[in-house]
Each structure stands twice: as C-alpha cells, then as structure tokens.
Write a protein that holds these residues in place. Structure first.
Motif, PDB file in Angstrom:
ATOM      1  N   PRO A 232      -4.525 -24.745  29.333  1.00  0.00           N
ATOM      2  CA  PRO A 232      -3.725 -25.548  28.610  1.00  0.00           C
ATOM      3  C   PRO A 232      -3.231 -25.037  27.290  1.00  0.00           C
ATOM      4  O   PRO A 232      -3.481 -24.119  26.754  1.00  0.00           O
ATOM      5  CB  PRO A 232      -4.616 -26.588  28.755  1.00  0.00           C
ATOM      6  N   SER A 233      -1.706 -25.681  27.722  1.00  0.00           N
ATOM      7  CA  SER A 233      -1.377 -25.084  26.294  1.00  0.00           C
ATOM      8  C   SER A 233      -2.004 -25.759  24.939  1.00  0.00           C
ATOM      9  O   SER A 233      -3.056 -26.012  24.823  1.00  0.00           O
ATOM     10  CB  SER A 233      -0.182 -26.159  26.121  1.00  0.00           C
ATOM     11  N   LEU A 234      -2.329 -24.624  24.083  1.00  0.00           N
ATOM     12  CA  LEU A 234      -2.625 -25.660  22.321  1.00  0.00           C
ATOM     13  C   LEU A 234      -2.332 -26.445  22.282  1.00  0.00           C
ATOM     14  O   LEU A 234      -3.769 -27.827  21.718  1.00  0.00           O
ATOM     15  CB  LEU A 234      -1.818 -24.290  21.122  1.00  0.00           C
ATOM     16  N   LEU A 235      -1.318 -26.888  23.074  1.00  0.00           N
ATOM     17  CA  LEU A 235      -1.279 -28.716  22.340  1.00  0.00           C
ATOM     18  C   LEU A 235      -2.423 -29.496  22.510  1.00  0.00           C
ATOM     19  O   LEU A 235      -3.326 -30.252  22.406  1.00  0.00           O
ATOM     20  CB  LEU A 235       0.146 -29.030  22.252  1.00  0.00           C
ATOM     21  N   LEU A 236      -2.051 -29.284  24.021  1.00  0.00           N
ATOM     22  CA  LEU A 236      -2.936 -29.987  24.967  1.00  0.00           C
ATOM     23  C   LEU A 236      -4.638 -30.164  24.624  1.00  0.00           C
ATOM     24  O   LEU A 236      -5.278 -30.797  24.474  1.00  0.00           O
ATOM     25  CB  LEU A 236      -2.872 -29.734  26.860  1.00  0.00           C
ATOM     26  N   ALA A 237      -4.683 -28.273  23.763  1.00  0.00           N
ATOM     27  CA  ALA A 237      -6.155 -28.189  23.967  1.00  0.00           C
ATOM     28  C   ALA A 237      -6.813 -28.730  22.515  1.00  0.00           C
ATOM     29  O   ALA A 237      -7.527 -29.501  22.263  1.00  0.00           O
ATOM     30  CB  ALA A 237      -6.459 -26.549  24.025  1.00  0.00           C
TER      31      ALA A 237
ATOM     32  N   ASN B 176      -8.852 -31.183  36.183  1.00  0.00           N
ATOM     33  CA  ASN B 176      -9.556 -30.585  37.458  1.00  0.00           C
ATOM     34  C   ASN B 176      -9.338 -29.210  37.313  1.00  0.00           C
ATOM     35  O   ASN B 176     -10.160 -28.445  37.821  1.00  0.00           O
ATOM     36  CB  ASN B 176      -8.890 -31.474  38.789  1.00  0.00           C
ATOM     37  N   SER B 177      -7.815 -28.790  37.088  1.00  0.00           N
ATOM     38  CA  SER B 177      -7.528 -27.242  36.933  1.00  0.00           C
ATOM     39  C   SER B 177      -8.606 -26.544  36.323  1.00  0.00           C
ATOM     40  O   SER B 177      -8.510 -25.797  35.512  1.00  0.00           O
ATOM     41  CB  SER B 177      -6.127 -27.082  37.110  1.00  0.00           C
ATOM     42  N   ILE B 178      -8.377 -27.324  34.780  1.00  0.00           N
ATOM     43  CA  ILE B 178      -8.312 -27.345  33.335  1.00  0.00           C
ATOM     44  C   ILE B 178      -9.982 -27.297  33.585  1.00  0.00           C
ATOM     45  O   ILE B 178     -10.762 -26.053  33.168  1.00  0.00           O
ATOM     46  CB  ILE B 178      -8.743 -27.882  32.446  1.00  0.00           C
ATOM     47  N   GLU B 179     -11.204 -28.187  34.342  1.00  0.00           N
ATOM     48  CA  GLU B 179     -12.002 -28.061  34.126  1.00  0.00           C
ATOM     49  C   GLU B 179     -12.358 -27.001  34.942  1.00  0.00           C
ATOM     50  O   GLU B 179     -13.966 -25.404  34.684  1.00  0.00           O
ATOM     51  CB  GLU B 179     -12.733 -28.881  34.700  1.00  0.00           C
ATOM     52  N   ASN B 180     -11.727 -26.444  35.924  1.00  0.00           N
ATOM     53  CA  ASN B 180     -12.168 -25.694  37.351  1.00  0.00           C
ATOM     54  C   ASN B 180     -12.139 -23.778  36.679  1.00  0.00           C
ATOM     55  O   ASN B 180     -11.697 -22.748  37.543  1.00  0.00           O
ATOM     56  CB  ASN B 180     -11.535 -25.216  38.483  1.00  0.00           C
ATOM     57  N   GLY B 181     -10.876 -23.637  35.447  1.00  0.00           N
ATOM     58  CA  GLY B 181     -10.886 -22.998  34.513  1.00  0.00           C
ATOM     59  C   GLY B 181      -9.430 -22.305  35.564  1.00  0.00           C
ATOM     60  O   GLY B 181      -8.885 -20.816  35.562  1.00  0.00           O
TER      61      GLY B 181
END
Lengths: 63, 159
Positions: free
Chosen positions: A34-39, A25-30
């Motif tokens: 995220p780390s490069l790996l998760l991205a 949720n935090s990633i979606e809301n900016g």
C-alpha cells in the motif's frame, strides 16, 4: 493478525479505509504494497506503528 | 488524475466494444465507400486537407463524415471506459490502470518500431492509422483483464 485480534472483518476494515475488499485481501497476502498514506491510516486505525504492520524483507532492497 | 464518474463505465464499454468490432469490419471486410451513406457527405471547414482527395472552396471541403463519426465514437468511448472510476476506486485500481497504460504504450511502440523497419509506403500509413486506435484497445484490454483477475481473487475468510 491485528485485524483478527481486534475482531474486525476484512469487509468492515476495507470500508473504513476506502478500498475494496479485494485490495485489502491483496495487502494482507503481500501481493500489493500500500501507499504510505494507506499504511499510515491502517496504523492509526490499529493504534500501532507502521513497522508493526509491515516489515521489509531483504529482497525489497532490490525493488 | 481526473477520472470520469462510474456511471459511464458500463455504457461506454459496450459502445467501445461494438464500435471497435464495427471499425474492424468496416476496415477489413467492406468496400469502405459503400458503407458511407450519401446523407453524411457535407461541406466541412478544414484547417488542412489534401487537394488530390477533396475539392476545396476556400476552407470548405466536401467530405463524408462516416469515418470521422466512427473515429469520434471509438476514441471517446474508449477514453471514457478506461478512465471511468470503478465502483470502489482505490489506489490498487489506480496502480493497475497506470501499469496497463504503460504496458500498452510499450507494446504499441514495439509494433511501430517493427513496422518502421519492415513495412513501407502506403501500408505503413495504414499501420500508423491503426496505431491510433490500437493503443486504446490494448490499454482497455489489459486493464479489463487485470480488473477481472483482481475481482475474481479468492478472498480469505472473515475474522
């Protein structure tokens, strides 16, 4: 947006990525970058390029 | 970074909280000697010791273990609590842990700098002793508050 197009729930996606739903949720809301790996994992899951999921803003140059 | 299993999180948190509260009570509200039971006074090997405060026979000194035991409990439970995995341990949690640790180091040393220029003699040694624990207390406090905020985040609706 990709998540809604592919009709995958936040819960299901976060489980697949090995993160909590709050983190997704935090990633979606900016709120969290995220780390490069998760991205890369997200891009791989949605079969798209990383820059289609995340875009840089001018203010990011100052970080 | 190595982290302990999640099963230690809850129990160590309670032990840490109670032992810190007891430590504060012990330090500020009691005659420290009265809390230390005679049963705990035994001979222990000492690498270094102060001859003013302890009678020595070779490397053996007589010492009451009460404060040593309390120190061990606070430090071990504090480390276990702060460095145990969350149920879902992810990179955001790791990032929060690192940032909390950095903030607690900054605050702790800011207080030490302030104490260095304002507190002298024996009270300064007491401040230094407290700082051994305050860094752990601050870290766990900041990390716990951040985790709470994270878990209480209003989640967007599904789909």
């Amino acid at each position: 947006m990709y998540r809604s197009i592919q009709k995958v729930s936040q819960q299901s996606l976060s489980e697949k990525m090995g993160v909590s739903r709050q983190t997704m949720n935090s990633i979606e809301n900016g709120k969290y970058l995220p780390s490069l790996l998760l991205a890369m994992k997200l891009a791989s899951y949605f079969e798209c390029k990383i820059e289609e999921l995340f875009e840089m803003e001018d203010s990011d140059w100052d970080k | 970074m190595f982290l302990f299993p999640n099963k230690y999180k809850r129990i160590s948190g309670w032990i840490f909280l109670l032992s810190v509260l007891f430590g504060i009570y012990y330090l500020f509200f009691t005659d420290m000697e009265s809390m230390a039971s005679e049963i705990l006074t035994i001979k222990v090997p000492a690498l270094l010791h102060d001859e003013v405060f302890s009678a020595a026979e070779g490397i053996w000194i007589e010492n009451n273990l009460f404060d040593e035991i309390l120190t061990l409990i606070i430090v071990i439970s504090g480390l276990l609590y702060g460095f145990s995995k969350e149920k879902i341990e992810d990179e955001y949690i790791s990032s929060m842990r690192n940032r909390s640790l950095a903030v607690s180091v900054y605050i702790n040393y800011a207080v030490l700098l302030l104490a260095t220029i304002t507190i002298y003699g024996l009270p300064f040694l007491q401040v230094m002793m407290l700082q051994l624990f305050s860094i752990l207390v601050l870290f766990n406090l900041i990390f716990t508050l951040r985790l709470r905020k994270h878990y209480n985040t209003t989640l967007d609706d599904e789909e």
